[in-house]
Design a protein around this motif. Structure first.
Motif, short mmCIF file in Angstrom:
data_model
loop_
_atom_site.label_atom_id
_atom_site.label_comp_id
_atom_site.label_asym_id
_atom_site.label_seq_id
_atom_site.Cartn_x
_atom_site.Cartn_y
_atom_site.Cartn_z
N PRO A 40 -5.89 -5.83 2.26
CA PRO A 40 -6.92 -4.79 2.14
C PRO A 40 -8.29 -5.40 1.85
O PRO A 40 -8.39 -6.49 1.30
N LYS A 44 -7.90 -1.67 -4.58
CA LYS A 44 -6.53 -1.22 -4.34
C LYS A 44 -5.84 -0.93 -5.66
O LYS A 44 -6.11 -1.58 -6.67
N LEU A 52 2.34 -6.28 -2.81
CA LEU A 52 1.38 -5.99 -1.74
C LEU A 52 1.07 -7.30 -1.02
O LEU A 52 0.81 -8.32 -1.65
N LEU A 109 -8.13 -5.32 -7.78
CA LEU A 109 -6.81 -4.70 -7.84
C LEU A 109 -6.62 -4.08 -9.22
O LEU A 109 -6.78 -4.75 -10.24
#
Length: 196
Positions: A40, A44, A52, A109
């Protein structure tokens, strides 16, 4: 000139008993890295225990000698391995950095709670004698990565038995009492204690 191997010179001695070859290897011209994109690419959110995969795309894809290097700014929150796989460990925030050559991409994150849906104690029924103690504890959490893994304890009748903040039951007098453990989000597990 195409990539490959070619023999361009052969030397033979006058007597004909010795031969030497000079071999030339032709390689493609090195390709410079122009840019990278990372997925990404924006902030996130994950829950504790989730994973991930981070994917780095190089432009051009054949850029010579460029290998992505991944890093987490706070490995207590999440770690990332050499392949770009993130594992969320505990609540908090960390910056995930992908570096390829001199190019760098970052995203934040956030790791949140994974709520418990069920807990079970090491005992569901217990028989003890007056004046004795016994340690109750949460033997299993569902899911296993539930966080935080803490409970509060309560006795239905402290005259019969008390329970400490760490789960130690103390038998006071004969009778039956229920000891309850409760998670922060309201999930409970009970143990029926009989004092003899």
């Amino acid at each position: 000139m195409r990539s490959g191997k070619s023999t361009i010179v052969t030397v033979t001695s006058d007597s004909g008993g010795f031969t030497a070859d000079c071999k030339v290897y032709v390689v493609s011209k090195a390709k410079a890295l122009k840019s990278i994109t990372v997925s990404p690419s924006k902030a996130k959110n994950l829950l504790v225990g989730q994973v991930l995969a981070v994917k780095a795309t190089l432009k051009p894809a054949s850029a010579t000698g460029k290998v992505p290097i991944f890093k987490s700014s706070d490995e207590a929150v999440a770690v990332i391995d050499s392949t770009g796989l993130i594992t969320a460990l505990s609540p908090g925030k960390t910056t995930i950095t992908t570096k390829v050559g001199t190019k760098t991409k970052k995203f934040v994150l956030s790791v949140g709670f994974l709520e418990a849906t069920k807990i079970a104690l090491n005992k569901s029924t217990l028989s003890v004698t007056k004046g004795s103690t016994y340690l109750l504890y949460v033997a299993s959490w569902t899911p296993v990565f539930a966080h935080p893994q803490t409970v509060t304890w309560k006795s239905s009748n402290t005259k019969i038995a008390t329970v400490s903040a760490s789960g130690v039951v103390t038998a006071k007098k004969k009778g039956t009492v229920t000891i309850t453990a409760t998670t922060w989000n309201g999930k409970t597990a009970k143990c029926k204690v009989t004092v003899k």
